[in-house]
Design a protein around this motif. Structure first.
Motif, PDB file in Angstrom:
ATOM      1  N   LEU A  92       4.558  10.754  -5.649  1.00 43.12           N
ATOM      2  CA  LEU A  92       3.188  11.119  -6.009  1.00 43.12           C
ATOM      3  C   LEU A  92       2.789  12.454  -5.380  1.00 43.12           C
ATOM      4  O   LEU A  92       2.136  13.286  -6.028  1.00 43.12           O
ATOM      5  N   ALA A  93       3.182  12.656  -4.139  1.00 48.11           N
ATOM      6  CA  ALA A  93       2.922  13.953  -3.508  1.00 48.11           C
ATOM      7  C   ALA A  93       3.667  15.054  -4.251  1.00 48.11           C
ATOM      8  O   ALA A  93       3.133  16.154  -4.472  1.00 48.11           O
ATOM      9  N   ASP A  97      -5.586  15.402  -1.872  1.00 49.60           N
ATOM     10  CA  ASP A  97      -6.135  14.194  -1.268  1.00 49.60           C
ATOM     11  C   ASP A  97      -5.159  13.715  -0.191  1.00 49.60           C
ATOM     12  O   ASP A  97      -4.232  12.943  -0.459  1.00 49.60           O
ATOM     13  N   MET A  98      -5.361  14.195   1.032  1.00 51.56           N
ATOM     14  CA  MET A  98      -4.410  13.904   2.109  1.00 51.56           C
ATOM     15  C   MET A  98      -4.382  12.414   2.455  1.00 51.56           C
ATOM     16  O   MET A  98      -3.315  11.851   2.697  1.00 51.56           O
ATOM     17  N   ALA A  99      -5.559  11.786   2.480  1.00 52.18           N
ATOM     18  CA  ALA A  99      -5.590  10.345   2.784  1.00 52.18           C
ATOM     19  C   ALA A  99      -4.803   9.571   1.736  1.00 52.18           C
ATOM     20  O   ALA A  99      -4.008   8.674   2.065  1.00 52.18           O
ATOM     21  N   GLY A 100      -5.001   9.934   0.469  1.00 50.17           N
ATOM     22  CA  GLY A 100      -4.253   9.263  -0.592  1.00 50.17           C
ATOM     23  C   GLY A 100      -2.763   9.525  -0.492  1.00 50.17           C
ATOM     24  O   GLY A 100      -1.947   8.625  -0.704  1.00 50.17           O
ATOM     25  N   VAL A 122      -7.974   1.797  -3.586  1.00 50.53           N
ATOM     26  CA  VAL A 122      -9.398   1.849  -3.239  1.00 50.53           C
ATOM     27  C   VAL A 122      -9.838   3.286  -2.982  1.00 50.53           C
ATOM     28  O   VAL A 122     -10.890   3.741  -3.470  1.00 50.53           O
ATOM     29  N   VAL A 123      -9.026   4.024  -2.247  1.00 49.13           N
ATOM     30  CA  VAL A 123      -9.357   5.411  -1.934  1.00 49.13           C
ATOM     31  C   VAL A 123      -9.420   6.253  -3.213  1.00 49.13           C
ATOM     32  O   VAL A 123     -10.327   7.078  -3.388  1.00 49.13           O
ATOM     33  N   PRO A 153      -8.967  12.718  -6.376  1.00 52.40           N
ATOM     34  CA  PRO A 153      -7.896  11.755  -6.080  1.00 52.40           C
ATOM     35  C   PRO A 153      -6.508  12.323  -6.346  1.00 52.40           C
ATOM     36  O   PRO A 153      -6.324  13.164  -7.234  1.00 52.40           O
ATOM     37  N   LEU A 154      -5.547  11.870  -5.558  1.00 51.44           N
ATOM     38  CA  LEU A 154      -4.156  12.255  -5.779  1.00 51.44           C
ATOM     39  C   LEU A 154      -3.688  11.757  -7.143  1.00 51.44           C
ATOM     40  O   LEU A 154      -3.052  12.486  -7.912  1.00 51.44           O
TER      41      LEU A 154
END
Length: 483
Positions: free
Chosen positions: A71-72, A205-208, A249-250, A257-258
């Protein structure tokens, strides 16, 4: 002489088919490197003094890095532009392969395999994004994904055979070195014939990204350890599910969003991802069960067992090409369901195995049926996976498709291996009984999945628009068929 192109090829330009050849070569490297070292592992173990558990990590290191970073990688491909990402990934993949071929110990080998997986996570979504951009006409796009489906469906079988040939006639080092000339050839072709697509600089989206990477790594790792240890270490699986739930959720709450939720909640794209998860779980489980059967029961050598899978790889070719030709004239849900049912029939055939069953009557028909199923389904699912997605998000949509492949393969192998072990008895006949129970379970799963996918997917690729429903809102939105 070809020249580097700055804009997409116009419809009918033959150079787009040369571009497809280059893209397919890059994708082939990604797919066959999952399996190319399998046959070489015993030789690697002897030469480098690697234990059996260490050998399994040679495979796992690639899979974990590839699946975890997909995904990244898709987001990076969208931000850089697919062509630039493709070239960077080829260079990195070749460099990591060189390190693997020159490895003198397990640590160096594992680092190389992880590097291959990391750059494959950039290469695969960039490749899918470029197919989508290069073939905007829906008929040509369907045929292009027919070719792409051959690579996705048959690449693993090619890897097994190529690994055996290279190890036997050259050395195991060449299961890595072979990627260097292939990457150079693909890179040169990319410079000459691939159009330079636009970059799209968007916030990451680093958290994602962290949640997705950690969750996928935990899930794939848990599935891999389940093969050798049973379900005695469920912590990784539970952590993986928890992290991926947090990721979902994120994604629903962040501004950038990623993986935009609408990519996977569209009924046609979501159905394509589901179908590919199911068929990959069945295919990978079949590879495992048949490999065990041929080597532990029928007495095949590793090289001979790898060659025994050639009919599977060969069958995906006509099936994928045929699917590419008819997918604009048939309901895509019907084609996906047909692929799943063919694969289910092949798995059901394996339930007839016993300790004395011959290859021609027991294994070959199953390989042909499953190969036809994978070949029929793969190009349709790949086409739907990016259908109607804005150009700046095709990389992440392609990455999600590749994630479905990795999750299906890993979880399918783990579950079917566990079923086979649980159903087996302490005898050769009992071992084969375990294989047949696992194959039958997979057949039922794929058959049920075929019904669900047929009901879910309603896109018609040969029309101006293909109706789609967001599964989160129930609202219908147009999905362009990319004339």
């Amino acid at each position: 002489m070809f020249t580097s192109l700055r804009t997409p090829h116009p419809a009918g330009d033959r150079r787009r088919w040369w571009a497809l050849a280059v893209i397919a070569l890059g994708q082939l490297m990604v797919v066959f490197d999952v399996t190319i070292v399998n046959v070489a592992l015993p030789t690697i173990g002897r030469d480098l003094g690697v234990s059996e558990s260490g050998r399994s990590w040679v495979i796992t290191a690639y899979t974990l890095a590839f699946a975890g970073l997909l995904l990244a990688g898709g987001k990076i491909a969208d931000n850089l532009g697919a062509r630039k990402a493709f070239l960077i990934a080829l260079a990195g993949f070749a460099a990591a392969s060189s390190v693997g071929g020159a490895a003198t110990g397990l640590a160096m080998l594992l680092a190389a395999r992880a590097g291959q997986g990391a750059f494959a996570a950039l290469l695969a979504p960039a490749a899918m994004s470029m197919v989508t951009a290069t073939f905007p006409d829906h008929r040509e796009r369907a045929r292009a994904f027919g070719v792409f489906g051959v690579v996705m469906g048959g690449g693993a079988g090619v890897g097994l055979v190529l690994g055996g040939v290279l190890t036997e006639h050259l050395s195991w080092h060449w299961t890595f070195y072979i990627n260097v000339p292939l990457a150079l050839f693909a890179g040169l072709g990319a410079v000459l014939v691939l159009p330079v697509g636009p970059a799209h600089q968007a916030r990451v989206d680093m958290a994602g990204a962290v949640l997705a990477t950690a969750g996928l790594v935990a899930l794939i790792y848990g599935s891999s350890t389940a093969i050798s240890q049973g379900w005695t270490a469920p912590i990784a699986l539970a952590v993986g599910v928890l992290l991926l739930t947090g990721f979902a959720v994120v994604q629903a709450r962040v501004r950038h969003p990623l993986l935009p939720p609408r990519i996977v909640t569209d009924r046609n794209r979501g159905g394509a991802y589901l179908a590919f998860v199911l068929v990959m779980s069945g295919m990978s489980g079949m590879f495992l069960l048949v490999s065990y059967y041929l080597q532990t029961v029928a007495g095949y050598t590793a090289v001979r067992a790898g060659a025994a899978f050639l009919p599977f790889a060969a069958t995906t070719l006509p099936a994928s090409i045929a699917a590419g030709r008819v997918m604009t004239r048939m309901r895509t849900g019907t084609l996906l369901a047909t692929g799943l049912l063919l694969a289910a029939a092949g798995l059901a055939w394996l339930t007839r195995l016993d300790a004395g069953t011959g290859y021609a009557s027991g294994v070959l028909p199953a390989l042909l049926l499953i190969g036809a199923g994978v070949g029929t389904l793969s190009p349709v699912a790949a086409n739907l996976a990016t259908l109607g997605v804005p150009g700046h998000q095709t990389g992440i949509a392609g990455a999600a498709f590749n994630v479905s492949e990795q999750v299906g393969a890993s979880v399918g192998v783990a579950v079917l291996n566990t079923i086979a072990v649980a159903a087996a008895h302490p005898s050769t006949a009992g071992t084969v009984h375990g294989y047949t129970v696992a194959a039958g379970s997979a057949a039922v799963l794929l058959a049920v999945g075929a019904v669900a996918v047929r009901a879910l997917v309603d896109a018609r690729l040969g029309t101006d628009t293909a109706p789609a429903t967001d599964m989160g809102t129930g609202q219908r939105t147009p999905v362009l068929a990319h004339h």
